[in-house]
Design a protein around this motif. Structure first.
Motif, PDB file in Angstrom:
ATOM      1  N   SER A 137       0.848  -1.189   0.000  1.00 53.14           N
ATOM      2  CA  SER A 137       0.000   0.000   0.000  1.00 53.14           C
ATOM      3  C   SER A 137       0.883   1.238   0.000  1.00 53.14           C
ATOM      4  O   SER A 137       1.973   1.243   0.574  1.00 53.14           O
ATOM      5  N   LEU A 138       0.423   2.279  -0.679  1.00 56.54           N
ATOM      6  CA  LEU A 138       1.138   3.557  -0.669  1.00 56.54           C
ATOM      7  C   LEU A 138       0.401   4.528   0.235  1.00 56.54           C
ATOM      8  O   LEU A 138      -0.821   4.678   0.139  1.00 56.54           O
ATOM      9  N   CYS A 139       1.145   5.194   1.081  1.00 52.11           N
ATOM     10  CA  CYS A 139       0.537   6.193   1.970  1.00 52.11           C
ATOM     11  C   CYS A 139       0.492   7.533   1.254  1.00 52.11           C
ATOM     12  O   CYS A 139       1.527   8.060   0.841  1.00 52.11           O
ATOM     13  N   VAL A 140      -0.710   8.071   1.100  1.00 53.43           N
ATOM     14  CA  VAL A 140      -0.870   9.353   0.409  1.00 53.43           C
ATOM     15  C   VAL A 140      -1.560  10.346   1.347  1.00 53.43           C
ATOM     16  O   VAL A 140      -1.948  10.003   2.460  1.00 53.43           O
ATOM     17  N   HIS A 141      -1.721  11.588   0.878  1.00 51.25           N
ATOM     18  CA  HIS A 141      -2.210  12.651   1.761  1.00 51.25           C
ATOM     19  C   HIS A 141      -3.364  13.419   1.119  1.00 51.25           C
ATOM     20  O   HIS A 141      -3.373  13.598  -0.091  1.00 51.25           O
ATOM     21  N   GLY A 142      -4.284  13.861   1.941  1.00 47.47           N
ATOM     22  CA  GLY A 142      -5.446  14.573   1.421  1.00 47.47           C
ATOM     23  C   GLY A 142      -5.680  15.891   2.107  1.00 47.47           C
ATOM     24  O   GLY A 142      -6.813  16.246   2.408  1.00 47.47           O
ATOM     25  N   ASP A 143      -4.585  16.635   2.337  1.00 47.58           N
ATOM     26  CA  ASP A 143      -4.695  17.868   3.108  1.00 47.58           C
ATOM     27  C   ASP A 143      -5.131  19.060   2.272  1.00 47.58           C
ATOM     28  O   ASP A 143      -5.764  19.976   2.787  1.00 47.58           O
ATOM     29  N   ASN A 144      -4.718  19.089   1.010  1.00 51.12           N
ATOM     30  CA  ASN A 144      -5.005  20.278   0.210  1.00 51.12           C
ATOM     31  C   ASN A 144      -5.238  19.875  -1.248  1.00 51.12           C
ATOM     32  O   ASN A 144      -5.153  18.705  -1.610  1.00 51.12           O
ATOM     33  N   GLU A 145      -5.553  20.872  -2.066  1.00 48.03           N
ATOM     34  CA  GLU A 145      -5.905  20.600  -3.450  1.00 48.03           C
ATOM     35  C   GLU A 145      -4.789  19.870  -4.194  1.00 48.03           C
ATOM     36  O   GLU A 145      -5.042  18.920  -4.935  1.00 48.03           O
ATOM     37  N   ASP A 146      -3.561  20.309  -3.991  1.00 51.46           N
ATOM     38  CA  ASP A 146      -2.435  19.695  -4.694  1.00 51.46           C
ATOM     39  C   ASP A 146      -2.284  18.233  -4.329  1.00 51.46           C
ATOM     40  O   ASP A 146      -2.117  17.369  -5.198  1.00 51.46           O
ATOM     41  N   SER A 147      -2.336  17.951  -3.025  1.00 49.13           N
ATOM     42  CA  SER A 147      -2.110  16.560  -2.620  1.00 49.13           C
ATOM     43  C   SER A 147      -3.253  15.668  -3.119  1.00 49.13           C
ATOM     44  O   SER A 147      -3.023  14.518  -3.493  1.00 49.13           O
ATOM     45  N   ILE A 148      -4.465  16.218  -3.176  1.00 46.40           N
ATOM     46  CA  ILE A 148      -5.585  15.411  -3.677  1.00 46.40           C
ATOM     47  C   ILE A 148      -5.436  15.157  -5.173  1.00 46.40           C
ATOM     48  O   ILE A 148      -5.702  14.058  -5.666  1.00 46.40           O
ATOM     49  N   ALA A 149      -4.960  16.161  -5.904  1.00 47.70           N
ATOM     50  CA  ALA A 149      -4.708  15.981  -7.337  1.00 47.70           C
ATOM     51  C   ALA A 149      -3.665  14.882  -7.540  1.00 47.70           C
ATOM     52  O   ALA A 149      -3.780  14.039  -8.441  1.00 47.70           O
ATOM     53  N   THR A 150      -2.654  14.868  -6.669  1.00 47.73           N
ATOM     54  CA  THR A 150      -1.621  13.836  -6.776  1.00 47.73           C
ATOM     55  C   THR A 150      -2.199  12.452  -6.482  1.00 47.73           C
ATOM     56  O   THR A 150      -1.887  11.475  -7.173  1.00 47.73           O
ATOM     57  N   VAL A 151      -3.045  12.358  -5.453  1.00 47.18           N
ATOM     58  CA  VAL A 151      -3.672  11.073  -5.143  1.00 47.18           C
ATOM     59  C   VAL A 151      -4.461  10.563  -6.343  1.00 47.18           C
ATOM     60  O   VAL A 151      -4.361   9.396  -6.719  1.00 47.18           O
ATOM     61  N   ARG A 152      -5.223  11.467  -6.959  1.00 50.08           N
ATOM     62  CA  ARG A 152      -6.036  11.075  -8.111  1.00 50.08           C
ATOM     63  C   ARG A 152      -5.139  10.594  -9.255  1.00 50.08           C
ATOM     64  O   ARG A 152      -5.407   9.594  -9.900  1.00 50.08           O
ATOM     65  N   ALA A 153      -4.038  11.302  -9.451  1.00 51.35           N
ATOM     66  CA  ALA A 153      -3.122  10.925 -10.536  1.00 51.35           C
ATOM     67  C   ALA A 153      -2.490   9.559 -10.253  1.00 51.35           C
ATOM     68  O   ALA A 153      -2.380   8.713 -11.150  1.00 51.35           O
ATOM     69  N   ILE A 154      -2.092   9.331  -9.004  1.00 52.64           N
ATOM     70  CA  ILE A 154      -1.522   8.018  -8.657  1.00 52.64           C
ATOM     71  C   ILE A 154      -2.574   6.926  -8.849  1.00 52.64           C
ATOM     72  O   ILE A 154      -2.300   5.882  -9.450  1.00 52.64           O
ATOM     73  N   HIS A 155      -3.768   7.201  -8.379  1.00 51.14           N
ATOM     74  CA  HIS A 155      -4.863   6.241  -8.527  1.00 51.14           C
ATOM     75  C   HIS A 155      -5.040   5.854  -9.996  1.00 51.14           C
ATOM     76  O   HIS A 155      -5.138   4.671 -10.343  1.00 51.14           O
ATOM     77  N   GLN A 156      -5.067   6.858 -10.866  1.00 48.74           N
ATOM     78  CA  GLN A 156      -5.298   6.584 -12.288  1.00 48.74           C
ATOM     79  C   GLN A 156      -4.109   5.870 -12.924  1.00 48.74           C
ATOM     80  O   GLN A 156      -4.285   4.939 -13.711  1.00 48.74           O
ATOM     81  N   ALA A 157      -2.901   6.292 -12.546  1.00 51.06           N
ATOM     82  CA  ALA A 157      -1.710   5.651 -13.114  1.00 51.06           C
ATOM     83  C   ALA A 157      -1.657   4.174 -12.718  1.00 51.06           C
ATOM     84  O   ALA A 157      -1.333   3.311 -13.538  1.00 51.06           O
ATOM     85  N   LEU A 158      -1.997   3.895 -11.449  1.00 49.57           N
ATOM     86  CA  LEU A 158      -1.953   2.497 -10.997  1.00 49.57           C
ATOM     87  C   LEU A 158      -3.010   1.656 -11.709  1.00 49.57           C
ATOM     88  O   LEU A 158      -2.776   0.493 -12.032  1.00 49.57           O
ATOM     89  N   ARG A 159      -4.177   2.254 -11.955  1.00 52.25           N
ATOM     90  CA  ARG A 159      -5.243   1.526 -12.652  1.00 52.25           C
ATOM     91  C   ARG A 159      -4.821   1.177 -14.074  1.00 52.25           C
ATOM     92  O   ARG A 159      -5.114   0.101 -14.583  1.00 52.25           O
ATOM     93  N   GLN A 160      -4.137   2.131 -14.714  1.00 52.29           N
ATOM     94  CA  GLN A 160      -3.709   1.890 -16.097  1.00 52.29           C
ATOM     95  C   GLN A 160      -2.676   0.781 -16.163  1.00 52.29           C
ATOM     96  O   GLN A 160      -2.598   0.059 -17.140  1.00 52.29           O
ATOM     97  N   ASN A 161      -1.871   0.690 -15.117  1.00 49.78           N
ATOM     98  CA  ASN A 161      -0.830  -0.351 -15.141  1.00 49.78           C
ATOM     99  C   ASN A 161      -1.406  -1.691 -14.713  1.00 49.78           C
ATOM    100  O   ASN A 161      -0.952  -2.322 -13.823  1.00 49.78           O
TER     101      ASN A 161
END
Lengths: 247, 247, 247, 247
Positions: free
Chosen positions: C223-247
């Motif tokens: 599991s990867l530990c991610v953060h949801g404190d602000n807009e940037d970190s949430i955008a990053t979580v979404r991007a990681i989520h999508q990248a992992l799904r594609q792989n």
């Protein structure tokens, strides 16, 4: 030689110590300020008890840790430490002032006391916390702390902060040759024989010295820290009080 | 006409309000004292912010209820109430004194404020809590409370305690014909139109009166309570500040 | 590769994090249990949010230290530690069970997490705390902890306690050659470039390895530990989520 | 007829009650859950004591008010109430489960108990809080509450929630003709004569009735609430225990 004890350590419905029995024999009452024990109403009652017996009032601030009774170290920044000491001292000052009294000194509690004695930076934060309160006061607060074989560094630091010191010693604790309290884990660290305790009290009061495994050690002491938790300890306090008066 | 707002209501890691943005427009800062919000370090920072902008400092004591933000009534005896008010006021006084400032007044918070306005015995306890602190002080603390159509009983009580009062009113709340705040459950209880808020502020400042469903009501007000929670409310504070200065 | 984040860290009136925005992108929600953050009602709401998005629920117990957000070490005995972990886990279990869900794992928070990773005796206490709960349960709780270059000792200890483990890694933190997280005091300890974060996430997911100053290091991660404190970190979580799904 | 008592009400360093002496005479132990008293370690020790004497374990949840010992009403929403009951019950369940035991029932404490008995909406929230936990459990939790002259409305409500009830009565309290507890402010509200207490206990156990100023009143009782605060009350518990066994 004065006698001081930690009092006012009840909390809400829970009582601790026998304040009404021990306070009459004290010269100085270290009153808990709500962070390791006590609450505003308990502080109020303790202050009234101390004033009724003309006992000098000291603030007994601690790390914020009710569950651990302030006996666990807590990493705080210097800024936070100064703020939490002032918070607690000020709270007691207002409660005391409303009753016509005043807070005379500050004695940190438990882990904060130990940390202050072993960490010079933390001691400086404690001194700054109090010194800033003294700037605008006619009757400055003193700092009560542990006397050791060599108090010169502590005294120099206090002088820089124009902070009066009250050195305390223990009649019921064994001392190491270098003038530290014998750790409680060592056998014989705590005296239980009241004759021994009395002798140590008188020796500290008259000669300002104390026995150690390697002979007598000179130890400056303005006040002896005593305990009022149970019948035995209160009897000892009374005995010390009377012995000191006789001398 | 002065402007006051509740500030310093962050707690530990959690922030609340936009103190740095609203404090420059205030005359009086009601600073939380750790019972409904805040902690010693937050109090320290808020005091520094208020002093930097030459804003008068008031203690904002509350019932002990962090989870409920002091908005729930808690049955306390008169003795307990006096002790917990003095505790909180004293804590803020020490923190403020250490920075070279002083606490000028006390404004109870939330449920304690409401209870004080509706229960004369409780108001008397609040007054006694503060009056006892003033006995030994050169600059007495005032009590800030809600102005109503008839303040005579409150003023008589305060006079008996030699307690200066600061009456506050609201520019963003509708008033009933009898001069009470319209309950929040009623439609139109809170003004959102900034023109209406400004008009009410100016009317209170110039004519010391306020509109009600049955016409103008005379209302004494020394200070207007404003809010600094979000961009809109801060813009409104700034507008009120400027409008009052022009008048 | 799953994604986990600390959520439910509001407290009373104070909000922290953007739970509603980050939870939809998570696989595992580490929910605070009232000791470093949160309160029963906040826990209730966070559990409902996690269940609504079919996110696995983990208990996120901590040392009792709201003011310090659980980020300060607190000396507790093994017995006390086991009791306070069970207390927090059980509280979340009941709230979750009432909503028809279940708690799947435990991830200690802040200083407790760090202490557990650096002190084998404390790790054993944590494992015993959880293992005793599993004895009488059909669906055992797992322990989530930090993956390191060599997890064999941890795995052996867990096997003795029949405790399933979830190893987590970080996509936004630099690693030392020996597989520890680069201390935050070092330059470059935290990645801010989202491309770099994405690359590290994908490398951990596909090859189970991570770049270090001295080359690639093999690192097991469930599991990867991610953060949801602000807009940037949430955008990053979404991007990681999508990248992992594609792989 | 069973005997129950409130136990586990120490907190940190502060002790309250004589649990080790009273628990052996009980059938049911109402164990505090940290909101009005107790802490995780105290709960752990109390659970072990109850299990060692094969005493049934009940959760004793309260409003969050350590300073007031849960004796003050606190306005909470239904949602918040359900969450805080589940939180406390679950915490005790986990601690108990880890020791191989189980929580059998819930008895609200202090002001929460009184509010539940006088406010039907609040009683319904309490029942919902517990019923939701029972949905997914093989051994449902019961609710312990005060027996009154007419329990039919309470029983109907409990049936709708499929919630087993345990009705308790008092051997040491006087009852009004309508079957309520005589308010403590009335003379004779609390029995101090141990013969009278014993007679009332036996009358409740054998005939399910109790004396009132206007004659005998029929009162259903599954359990008698007793006290273990001091030597006298423990002697009374032992006497009641023995008298009930003989009958």
């Amino acid at each position: 030689m004065l006698l001081n004890a930690d009092v006012g350590e009840s909390f809400g419905i829970w009582t601790l110590g026998r304040d009404a029995e021990v306070i009459p024999w004290l010269d100085q009452a270290n009153i808990a300020c709500g962070f390791h024990a006590s609450d505003p109403l308990t502080m109020q009652k303790t202050v009234c008890l101390a004033l009724a017996h003309q006992v000098s009032i000291g603030a007994h601030p601690a790390y914020p840790d009710l569950i651990g009774f302030g006996r666990r170290s807590l990493k705080v920044s210097g800024e936070e430490l100064r703020a939490l000491i002032r918070y607690q001292v000020g709270a007691l000052q207002a409660i005391t002032r409303a009753e016509g009294g005043q807070v005379d000194y500050v004695k940190p509690h438990g882990a904060l006391y130990n940390d202050m004695m072993s960490d010079a930076a933390l001691l400086q934060d404690v001194m700054e916390a109090i010194a800033a309160l003294n700037q605008y006061s006619e009757t400055p607060l003193s700092l009560m702390l542990l006397s050791r074989a060599d108090n010169s560094a502590v005294e120099a630091l206090a002088e820089r902060h124009q902070l009066p010191l009250i050195f305390e010693a223990f009649a019921d604790r064994a001392y190491t040759p270098s003038g530290l309290l014998m750790p409680r884990s060592e056998p014989g660290a705590v005296h239980h024989d009241s004759k021994l305790i009395l002798a140590q009290a008188i020796s500290l009061a008259r000669q300002q010295n104390v026995s150690t495994p390697s002979g007598l050690l000179s130890l400056k002491a303005d006040s002896l820290c005593v305990h009022g938790d149970n019948e035995d300890s209160i009897a000892t306090v009374r005995a010390i009080h009377q012995a000191l008066r006789q001398n």
